[in-house]
Design an enzyme around this catalytic site. Sequence first.
Site, mmCIF file in Angstrom:
data_model
loop_
_atom_site.group_PDB
_atom_site.id
_atom_site.type_symbol
_atom_site.label_atom_id
_atom_site.label_comp_id
_atom_site.label_asym_id
_atom_site.label_seq_id
_atom_site.Cartn_x
_atom_site.Cartn_y
_atom_site.Cartn_z
ATOM 1 N N PHE A 3 9.377 58.986 48.198
ATOM 2 C CA PHE A 3 9.553 58.059 47.061
ATOM 3 C C PHE A 3 9.552 58.779 45.709
ATOM 4 O O PHE A 3 9.368 59.971 45.643
ATOM 5 C CB PHE A 3 8.643 56.833 47.113
ATOM 6 C CG PHE A 3 7.153 57.002 47.161
ATOM 7 C CD1 PHE A 3 6.531 58.175 46.835
ATOM 8 C CD2 PHE A 3 6.351 55.911 47.537
ATOM 9 C CE1 PHE A 3 5.141 58.282 46.855
ATOM 10 C CE2 PHE A 3 4.969 56.006 47.569
ATOM 11 C CZ PHE A 3 4.377 57.197 47.225
ATOM 12 N N GLU A 4 9.836 58.019 44.670
ATOM 13 C CA GLU A 4 10.077 58.552 43.307
ATOM 14 C C GLU A 4 11.266 59.515 43.310
ATOM 15 O O GLU A 4 11.273 60.525 42.614
ATOM 16 C CB GLU A 4 8.828 59.263 42.745
ATOM 17 C CG GLU A 4 7.556 58.455 42.797
ATOM 18 C CD GLU A 4 7.329 57.542 41.597
ATOM 19 O OE1 GLU A 4 8.102 57.624 40.628
ATOM 20 O OE2 GLU A 4 6.393 56.731 41.669
ATOM 21 N N GLY A 5 12.271 59.204 44.103
ATOM 22 C CA GLY A 5 13.433 60.091 44.271
ATOM 23 C C GLY A 5 13.097 61.086 45.370
ATOM 24 O O GLY A 5 12.087 61.794 45.284
ATOM 25 N N ARG A 58 7.325 61.022 38.521
ATOM 26 C CA ARG A 58 7.442 62.278 39.280
ATOM 27 C C ARG A 58 6.351 63.278 38.922
ATOM 28 O O ARG A 58 5.725 63.861 39.800
ATOM 29 C CB ARG A 58 8.815 62.896 39.021
ATOM 30 C CG ARG A 58 9.871 62.159 39.785
ATOM 31 C CD ARG A 58 11.271 62.526 39.401
ATOM 32 N NE ARG A 58 12.148 61.595 40.105
ATOM 33 C CZ ARG A 58 13.370 61.255 39.752
ATOM 34 N NH1 ARG A 58 13.923 61.790 38.686
ATOM 35 N NH2 ARG A 58 14.060 60.404 40.465
ATOM 36 N N LEU A 100 10.980 56.883 36.178
ATOM 37 C CA LEU A 100 10.780 57.734 37.356
ATOM 38 C C LEU A 100 10.430 59.165 36.949
ATOM 39 O O LEU A 100 9.688 59.850 37.653
ATOM 40 C CB LEU A 100 12.017 57.721 38.255
ATOM 41 C CG LEU A 100 12.193 56.435 39.078
ATOM 42 C CD1 LEU A 100 13.494 56.465 39.858
ATOM 43 C CD2 LEU A 100 11.023 56.216 40.036
#
Length: 597
Positions: free
Chosen positions: A406-408, A268, A264
């Site tokens: 998304f992606e945290g 990011r 991730l």
Amino acid sequence: MESQDNKIIKGGEFLIKDTTYQEVFIPEEFDEEQQMIAQSCRDFLHAEVFPNLEKIDSHDYPDLMPELLTKAGELGLLGVSNPEEYGGFGKNFNTSMLVADVIGAGHSFAVALSAHTGIGTLPILYYGNEEQKAKYIPKLSSGEWKAAYCLTEPNSGSDANSGSTKARLSADGKKYIINGQKMWITNGGFADIFIVFAKIDDDQNLTAFIVEKDFGGITMNPEEHKMGIKGSSTRQIFFNDCEVPVENMLSDRQNGFKIAVNILNIGRIKLSAAAIGASKATIDHAINYANERQQFGRSISKYGAIRYKLAEMAAKVYAVDSANYRAGQNIDDTYEALVASGMDSAKARLKSVEQFAVECAILKVWGSEALDYTVDEGVQIYGGMGFSADAPMDRAYRDARINRIFEGTNEINRLLTVDMVLKRAMKGELDLMGPATAVANELMGIPEFGDADDTLFAAEKKVLANLKKATLLVAGAAVQKLMMSLSKEQEILMNIADMASYVYVAESAMLRTEKLVAMRGEEACKGQIDLMKIYFVEAVDGVAKAGKEALWSFGEGDELKMMLVGLRRFTKMEPFNVKQSRQNVAIQLIEANKYCF
Ligand SMILES: Cc1cc2nc3c(=O)[nH]c(=O)nc-3n(C[C@H](O)[C@H](O)[C@H](O)COP(=O)(O)OP(=O)(O)OC[C@H]3O[C@@H](n4cnc5c(N)ncnc54)[C@H](O)[C@@H]3O)c2cc1C
């Protein structure tokens, strides 16, 4: 000349260490081959993606997206940074950032490509053993097989390690049998390979598996109905006694959460590149429209209110763009240094990204929020046509929004930014408290004014040094005052994350501009100088606001007063005619009829 120093830059160090422009890479330095790769991506979008946006989004042509990925693979666009022995081009990390940037304009296609090349492929490339890499990476590089990444579950999103998908060893010890439900899986509808995270028996932590669709035991719900990126396949996937050969476990048992987190990190920073690419395309549309649309007898691009928007969009994009490629090069340099010191290539790739996890989190937030600003003002510039589903802003606006989720989520990434910096400080990897104490002591003394320095960028360097002091002042005081309870004070952590992010991105914009001036001369870089100064206005105000809110939240009495005086001292900027700077930038954009920096 590349400085040797840049080999040892550490993530998060920007808060306490100054960087020189010689140490950073700027996108204007991409060589001919890298520019050709970027051009191939542009050509691909124009030939294959832009004419098909409606079709892609409709899902009436379910084979279209996988076919596009196959074509992109045939052109080599899926394996740009994969090693040559696995069918890639072996280019560095920043070249893959360039691909993400250009393809970022491709709406749902960009999401499909990035899920395939990033979270789908990289777990195998970075954590796979030789057999796994040899079996899967060439097919993923060529696009023959498509990949998806299955981490999220209905009850396990941000808290990713809490998933309840289970794996158990078969009686003959040859297979793991996976049962569970995954949700929101990008490329789910057509993927051949799934990276699946599950817990073996009663393990605390996840384990990762490479699951081929043909293993069987996989069913899925129909496509999700989404607000945006409608053409991106998003499915719920069910694993019902899905039998996975033991040799398809990725890395070690219980190492899955680490894999998920590290992959991730890469996702990011790449998301930021893609978001900035999408922003540039949005600005292009907005300028075209502003130049064409006539109201009150003149094109709307002649109006200051519109020029303001164009310049603000461009300033944010310029600044985050600068930071993206700066961090990308730091990752490349660290990788080279680790390999030179004898580390295995796959491990070095991981370590180099892990080192800059703070910057990756910052960029994810700043890239996605720059894009949201851009599409929002893009709609505004289009007026009523901005609200029409027949004009490009509709799709741009809807597609942008997912990037903050998304992606945290951006909340999680803001929290992580500070958490990672503080953990590094506690481990002794980053000397935060020394400089923070020095700032606190400086506040007690008489301010030093120093000699006037009117050399180019001296004023900005002073502003940046002060913004770093402001951040250290607030972070240091928060750590001292709140100690262990700071980790629960999310509002304050978010304030500190914003301060650090403004520092990083503003510094990146300045270093890029300084380097450009060194390369091309001041006259040729007037637009970039204006963009940097416009961004500095936002950064100084942003740091002041976030700092004040944080101090108000935990400070008291005379100490609070003193810290607020200090904060004000550290968040000053010499007045300049920012309206004129915005006009200058807008005029350049309007004349070029596109984003031109
Ligand atoms: C279109 C789309 C595609 C996706 N693709 C994939 C994919 O390919 N693979 C995959 O595995 N996942 C994928 N996801 C899932 C995505 O990563 C998650 O949606 C995301 O991580 C957030 O999880 P959640 O939706 O469960 O939200 P939650 O975790 O329920 O969060 C809800 C809100 O609470 C906040 N929040 C949660 N925890 C905290 C906390 N501790 N402190 C403060 N605030 C908190 C969040 O920031 C958010 O604002 C995708 C999602 C979407 C919508």
